[in-house]
Write an enzyme that holds these catalytic residues in place. Structure first.
Site, short mmCIF file in Angstrom:
data_model
loop_
_atom_site.label_atom_id
_atom_site.label_comp_id
_atom_site.label_asym_id
_atom_site.label_seq_id
_atom_site.Cartn_x
_atom_site.Cartn_y
_atom_site.Cartn_z
N ASP A 1 0.85 -1.18 0.00
CA ASP A 1 0.00 0.00 0.00
C ASP A 1 0.89 1.24 0.00
O ASP A 1 1.83 1.35 0.79
CB ASP A 1 -0.90 0.02 1.24
CG ASP A 1 -1.92 1.15 1.18
OD1 ASP A 1 -2.98 0.95 0.55
OD2 ASP A 1 -1.65 2.23 1.76
N ILE A 2 0.60 2.18 -0.92
CA ILE A 2 1.40 3.41 -1.03
C ILE A 2 1.07 4.32 0.14
O ILE A 2 -0.11 4.61 0.41
CB ILE A 2 1.13 4.11 -2.38
CG1 ILE A 2 1.48 3.17 -3.54
CG2 ILE A 2 1.92 5.41 -2.48
CD1 ILE A 2 1.10 3.71 -4.90
N GLU B 1 -4.84 2.27 -4.30
CA GLU B 1 -3.37 2.37 -4.25
C GLU B 1 -2.75 1.11 -3.67
O GLU B 1 -1.57 1.11 -3.33
CB GLU B 1 -2.95 3.58 -3.44
CG GLU B 1 -3.21 3.48 -1.95
CD GLU B 1 -4.62 3.91 -1.55
OE1 GLU B 1 -4.81 4.21 -0.36
OE2 GLU B 1 -5.51 3.96 -2.42
#
Length: 450
Positions: A324-325, A367
């Protein structure tokens, strides 16, 4: 000269003077019976009439013989012509003598032999064309890949034109170089000549023919657009050359029908490549996320289920990495969604570059990214996740609507089938829990599932 009647008989009299004994003058008269003269005239007339009759009889006989001879020759021509019309090109007219009929017979026989040879050639061409079309149909029915289709069409072209060998080249990607994808027959003996005709095809984007000392070659381009009315690839098409096909032989030059057939088959090869490319594009779009180029969520679930089943069947390790960004919402709010798309693409690139051929990197949603790792234990998955995390941390992305660059980080969670889960749902939940533990632990971290 005069007439004389003696005892009621008529004579013609002719007299002349002569010198007698001792010079005495004499007059000599000669009498000729007039009746025998008439008989002689009549006899002469009869003889002349007989001769005339005989002449006419001989002339008639000759005319009849000549007529019968002409009728016989004409009948021979007519019979031969009828057999010719019926498809029997072996018919021959008897030739005797050196007259005009004999010359006509010789020309007729020569024409018949030429027609028979042409018929045999057409039958051979038809058989080769039928075989070629059958192979092409089988190729389409078999749903072969690009190389398989090229090989089928190339074999059909080699057989169809009676070549000794040939090769086909194509671009794997639109911007990639031409690479040889199929080869049939004896090509090494014609390498130089084939290279020459292929260079001509690439330079002119049109069908080309080349001749060597004792060999001939044909080449045809496969273009990405422009189809002429006869189904062949147009030589004036503006698009790049997707590929080319070339054939060669050494025993004789290629005929016009063979060149036409070769062009048709080359056109089919171009259509085949387009269809395969379109099919690949559709397949790729069906399983690929458009923005990142990774697998989409549906394909991720399929890969996860498939690899999970394989792992259990063969008792092999399997792992899952979830990514996950960090602060992605803030990036979108601060720099805009185009900047967020750039971040997603670059992070996906790092994930793809660190994945193996057998891995399945995917966009899980938003994301959040993931990668399925077959035949990988938790330590191996952790090492890959760390490489990905470090690669993302090193990114320096340009700010699209401003100056300077920006950095980005990601948090990752790792789970293994042998340690954390028994089915796909439990494996995803374990990796996801490890991911959020990394988030709560300060982000930009990789955490193993407990």
């Amino acid at each position: 000269v005069g007439n004389l009647s003696v005892a009621n008989r008529q004579f013609r009299v002719a007299s002349f003077a002569a010198t007698g004994f001792r010079g005495a003058p004499l007059q000599i008269s000669v009498l000729a019976d007039r009746q025998p003269t008439s008989s002689a005239v009549a006899s002469s007339r009869l003889l002349a009439g007989g001769i005339l009759v005989a002449f006419f009889v001989i002339a008639f006989t000759c005319a009849v013989l000549v007529s019968r001879s002409l009728q016989g020759q004409i009948a021979s021509f007519l019979a031969a012509a009828r057999r010719l019309g019926g498809g029997d090109f072996s018919a021959q007219v008897p030739v005797a003598g050196k007259d005009e009929f004999a010359a006509l017979g010789q020309e007729f026989n020569k024409m018949s032999a030429q027609l028979e040879a042409r018929l045999v050639e057409l039958r051979d061409q038809r058989a080769r064309l039928e075989s070629a079309l059958q192979r092409i149909g089988e190729a389409f029915a078999s749903n072969l890949d690009r190389d398989g289709l090229l090989e089928v069409v190339l074999r059909a072209a080699v057989d169809g034109v009676g070549a000794e060998g040939g090769r086909a080249s194509a671009r794997v990607s639109p911007d990639g170089p031409l690479e040889e994808r199929a080869r049939v027959g004896h090509v090494s003996a014609f390498s130089e000549l084939l290279g020459q005709v292929e260079r001509d095809v690439l330079d002119r984007r049109a069908p080309r023919e080349a001749a060597g000392d004792s060999a001939w070659a044909l080449g045809h381009p496969l273009l990405d657009d422009g189809v002429s009315g006869d189904g062949l690839r147009g030589p004036d098409a503006a698009g790049p050359v997707l590929g080319l096909i070339s054939v060669a032989r050494s025993d004789r030059a290629f005929t016009a029908p063979e060149i036409e057939l070769f062009g048709y088959l080359a056109g089919q090869a171009g259509v085949s490549i387009e269809n395969v490319s379109l099919h690949e594009t559709v397949q790729r779009q069906a399983v690929t996320d458009e923005l990142t180029g990774l697998y989409n969520h549906r394909r991720f679930q399929e890969a996860l289920a498939s690899e999970l089943e394989r792992s259990k069947r063969f008792e092999q390790d399997m792992s899952l990495v979830m990514l996950d960004i960090d602060n992605f919402k803030s990036i979108n709010d601060t720099y805009g969604h185009q900047q967020g798309d750039l971040v997603l693409r670059e992070v996906a690139r790092i994930l793809r570059e660190n994945s193996r051929e057998i891995d399945a990197p995917a966009r899980y949603g938003g994301e959040e990214l993931a990668v399925v790792l077959p035949q990988t234990d938790q330590n191996g998955a952790f090492n890959l996740a760390e490489r990905v995390r470090a690669g993302i941390e090193d990114l320096k992305l340009p700010v699209l609507e401003g100056n300077g660059t920006m950095s980005v980080t990601a948090s990752l969670g790792v789970a293994s089938l042998a340690r954390a889960a028994g089915d796909a749902g439990e494996l995803v939940a374990a990796a996801d829990a490890a991911l959020y533990e990394a988030k709560r632990g300060g982000k930009n971290k990789t955490v193993r599932a407990q």
